[in-house]
Write a protein that holds these residues in place. Structure first.
Motif, PDB file in Angstrom:
ATOM      1  N   ARG A  31       0.954  -1.283   0.115  1.00  0.00           N
ATOM      2  CA  ARG A  31       0.383   0.002  -0.588  1.00  0.00           C
ATOM      3  C   ARG A  31       0.885   1.126   0.208  1.00  0.00           C
TER       4      ARG A  31
ATOM      5  N   ASP B 130      -4.896   6.594  10.801  1.00  0.00           N
ATOM      6  CA  ASP B 130      -5.383   6.912  11.285  1.00  0.00           C
ATOM      7  C   ASP B 130      -7.044   6.749  11.053  1.00  0.00           C
ATOM      8  N   ALA B 131      -6.916   6.424   9.199  1.00  0.00           N
ATOM      9  CA  ALA B 131      -8.380   6.440   9.107  1.00  0.00           C
ATOM     10  C   ALA B 131      -8.591   4.599   9.035  1.00  0.00           C
ATOM     11  N   MET B 132      -7.386   3.821   9.408  1.00  0.00           N
ATOM     12  CA  MET B 132      -7.811   2.737   8.830  1.00  0.00           C
ATOM     13  C   MET B 132      -8.079   2.424  10.843  1.00  0.00           C
ATOM     14  N   ALA B 133      -7.649   2.907  11.457  1.00  0.00           N
ATOM     15  CA  ALA B 133      -7.601   2.849  12.836  1.00  0.00           C
ATOM     16  C   ALA B 133      -8.964   3.026  13.230  1.00  0.00           C
ATOM     17  N   MET B 134      -9.676   4.175  12.918  1.00  0.00           N
ATOM     18  CA  MET B 134     -11.179   4.455  13.112  1.00  0.00           C
ATOM     19  C   MET B 134     -12.095   3.947  12.707  1.00  0.00           C
ATOM     20  N   ARG B 135     -11.322   2.770  11.967  1.00  0.00           N
ATOM     21  CA  ARG B 135     -12.198   1.638  11.382  1.00  0.00           C
ATOM     22  C   ARG B 135     -11.953   0.548  11.726  1.00  0.00           C
ATOM     23  N   GLY B 136     -11.594   0.288  12.760  1.00  0.00           N
ATOM     24  CA  GLY B 136     -11.209  -0.705  13.508  1.00  0.00           C
ATOM     25  C   GLY B 136      -9.984  -1.518  12.974  1.00  0.00           C
ATOM     26  N   PHE B 137      -9.040  -1.097  12.836  1.00  0.00           N
ATOM     27  CA  PHE B 137      -8.082  -1.370  12.109  1.00  0.00           C
ATOM     28  C   PHE B 137      -6.822  -2.065  13.284  1.00  0.00           C
ATOM     29  N   ASP B 138      -7.181  -3.109  13.436  1.00  0.00           N
ATOM     30  CA  ASP B 138      -6.202  -4.000  14.305  1.00  0.00           C
ATOM     31  C   ASP B 138      -4.750  -4.717  14.201  1.00  0.00           C
TER      32      ASP B 138
ATOM     33  N   TYR C 137      -5.297  -7.038   8.510  1.00  0.00           N
ATOM     34  CA  TYR C 137      -6.284  -6.823   7.254  1.00  0.00           C
ATOM     35  C   TYR C 137      -6.309  -7.654   6.591  1.00  0.00           C
ATOM     36  N   ARG C 138      -7.978  -7.131   6.224  1.00  0.00           N
ATOM     37  CA  ARG C 138      -9.025  -8.345   6.584  1.00  0.00           C
ATOM     38  C   ARG C 138      -9.205  -7.935   5.075  1.00  0.00           C
TER      39      ARG C 138
ATOM     40  N   ARG D 124       1.562  11.529   5.104  1.00  0.00           N
ATOM     41  CA  ARG D 124       0.333  10.861   4.414  1.00  0.00           C
ATOM     42  C   ARG D 124      -0.163   9.572   4.922  1.00  0.00           C
TER      43      ARG D 124
ATOM     44  N   ARG E  59      -1.527   9.747   8.417  1.00  0.00           N
ATOM     45  CA  ARG E  59      -2.989  10.104   8.247  1.00  0.00           C
ATOM     46  C   ARG E  59      -4.067   8.867   7.869  1.00  0.00           C
ATOM     47  N   VAL E  60      -3.409   7.592   6.397  1.00  0.00           N
ATOM     48  CA  VAL E  60      -3.979   6.889   6.549  1.00  0.00           C
ATOM     49  C   VAL E  60      -3.759   5.942   7.536  1.00  0.00           C
TER      50      VAL E  60
END
Lengths: 273, 273
Positions: free
Chosen positions: B163, B214-222, B225-226, B208, B211-212
């Motif tokens: 990525r 952060d965006a992943m963490a905000m959507r439950g990334f633990d 990667y599923r 960047r 920030r990406v």
């Protein structure tokens, strides 16, 4: 979906490098405590705000007033030096961050930060997959979110091929698919053309969630938000009914803002709305 | 200079290829990874002067290409792109291996056989790697690596690196365009700008990436990667894997080329008499 309330109490925050993000400096040397950044002036210096469940609130302020920082604190991206944040009944802290974020959908200022996979579908499915939903449930959530923002036909497109307006809608869909109770948006109308902006206003106005929007677009705040808060010198300078707050010319002037265009008189006929 | 945005488009095109449906795409990613691993091990296990014995292995890329609906040009393009590296490695053999060998009516330096064998092996493995990524996707490859018991952290680094390349290309694209528009008649980036531009690129891409994340963490990334291709490993998947493995074993331990050659000779003689 349950809409949650939001409570920010006396938030103090300064960036560790001491970089001042505001143009007007508050009393930065009042902070207690040690550390290399003790003397760095805070971006937020006692900001408090209460948002009722289901309410739509605009966070307004001049460049560098701390709007994005405040949203970052709500989302747990920044840790305040002092003060507390509650998302519903959850006090946001390291231990409760995951639970708080499940209730919160955060739409970043730059949609490219939010769209990082190879297709819109995968980006919108990212949250539901992390929540452990089955493939069928994920598909249902994705289709519903894309239909809500009006871009079901873009599911298989790579995000970098989308227009600015499409990216913005896709970014909103990525958080709607997580069924959040609170939606936090940072400058959602930035770089949108008038039609895309109108579409965004319609979308945000119709959402059942609690919505917090940080924006320079005072007209959008007026159209979408029942209440508005103005940040100035690290504090919430005014908070109340949007029309009352944005109709106070002296307040706006003091906080470095200009009245919304819709409150001015018509350039052709001279009438006021 | 090649437009970096085209490189970005080419990069994302692999994701688009992997989202198709076909008898190969629909196989479990672990089956695809296991088959590819078996193929690569088989190809690598041939002797350094085996050439004709390698030829039956070309059946795998040909059949996979046909079943997956991918265009031959999509595969050939990648093999051609890798060909300078392949040829550079293979071309050293004739220099160091000069012992004469008889090939049919000709006598050649043995290095030419090694050269052909290395080139064939590399072309086969590059084809297999591309076909794997174009059918299983990078998410599927990661799933395969996890199934092979590789540590979660290693697989995560692999996925994030993939990525990050996209993110880096997008930043390069923006910087290259900004430079080009102000560079006047000068072609390329002047040496004095290499340092500032590389430093800027690193800092921008680092910001960047933050920030990406952060965006992943905000959507439950633990940390996991599923990819959404986590269905059960079925009978068809096992059959696909077993059939190809049996063929690879046959190609390795039986002289298929020799048998085919003898059969062709027998038929030709029969036809002549």
């Amino acid at each position: 979906m349950t809409a949650y309330g939001l409570e920010l109490d006396s938030i103090v925050f300064a960036y560790p490098d001491g970089e001042r993000k505001t143009t007007a400096s508050p009393s930065g040397d009042r902070l207690a405590g040690g550390g290399a950044d003790t003397q760095s002036p805070p971006v937020l210096d006692g900001a408090s705000l209460g948002v009722a469940p289901g309410a739509k609130v605009g966070i307004l302020g001049a460049n560098g007033s701390g709007k994005s920082t405040l949203l970052g604190i709500i989302a747990g991206l920044h840790e305040p030096r002092a003060g507390t944040v509650r998302v519903g009944d959850i006090l946001v802290a390291k231990k409760t961050l995951k639970a708080a974020r499940l209730r919160l959908g955060f739409v970043f200022q730059d949609p490219d930060d939010q769209l990082f996979t190879g297709s819109v579908y995968d980006d919108v499915a990212f949250g539901p997959r992390n929540a452990g939903l089955s493939d069928a449930e994920v598909r249902e959530r994705v289709e519903s979110a894309l239909a809500t923002v009006g871009i079901p036909e873009l599911a298989e497109r790579p995000p970098f091929r989308l227009s600015g307006g499409e990216k913005r809608m896709a970014a909103i869909a990525t958080v709607l698919s997580m069924d959040p109770g609170i939606l936090v948006l940072d400058e959602p109308s930035a770089a949108l053309d008038p039609k895309a902006r109108r579409r965004l206003i319609r979308l945000l106005s119709g959402l059942p969630q609690t919505v917090v929007i940080a924006t320079h677009d005072l007209d959008l705040a007026l159209d979408v938000c029942g209440r508005a808060a103005i940040l100035h010198a690290g504090r919430v300078e005014a908070y109340g009914d949007s029309r009352a707050v944005l109709g106070d010319a002296a307040l706006l002037e003091r906080c470095g803002l200009e009245p919304p265009l819709s409150s001015g008189s018509c350039a052709i006929c001279g009438r006021r709305p | 200079m090649r437009d970096p945005s085209r490189a970005l488009a080419a990069f994302y095109s692999i994701d688009a290829l992997a989202r198709r449906h076909s008898p190969v795409h629909d196989r479990h990613p672990v089956a695809l990874c296991a088959t590819t691993a078996a193929f690569v091990v088989t190809a690598a296990s041939f002797g350094r002067r085996d050439v004709s014995a390698l030829l039956p292995l070309f059946l795998y890329p040909f059949v996979t290409l046909a079943l997956s609906g991918l265009r031959p040009a999509e595969l050939l393009g990648r093999v051609v792109a890798a060909s300078p590296a392949i040829l550079a490695i293979a071309a050293l053999s004739p220099i160091f291996e000069r012992a004469p060998v008889r090939v049919g009516p000709w006598i050649l330096a043995s290095g030419w056989l090694s050269c052909a064998s290395i080139a064939l092996k590399l072309a086969l493995t590059v084809s297999a790697a591309f076909l794997l990524v174009a059918t299983a996707g990078m998410g599927g490859v990661a799933r395969g690596l996890r199934a092979a018991r590789l540590p979660k952290l290693v697989v995560l680094v692999f996925q994030m690196t993939y990525r990050y390349v996209a993110l880096l290309l997008s930043e390069v694209s923006g910087m290259a365009r900004a430079h080009e528009l102000r560079a006047g008649p000068r072609k390329g980036v002047g040496k004095t700008l290499w340092g500032p531009m590389l430093g800027g690129l690193l800092l921008r891409s680092y910001d960047r990436a933050g920030r990406v994340h952060d965006a992943m963490a905000m959507r439950g990334f633990d940390g996991e990667y599923r990819s959404g291709r986590d269905g059960p490993f079925g009978g068809l998947d096992a059959a696909y894997c077993t059939a190809w493995s049996a063929f690879f074993a046959a190609a390795r331990f039986l002289d298929i080329s020799g048998a085919l050659g003898r059969a062709a000779g027998f038929i030709a003689r029969g036809a002549a008499s």
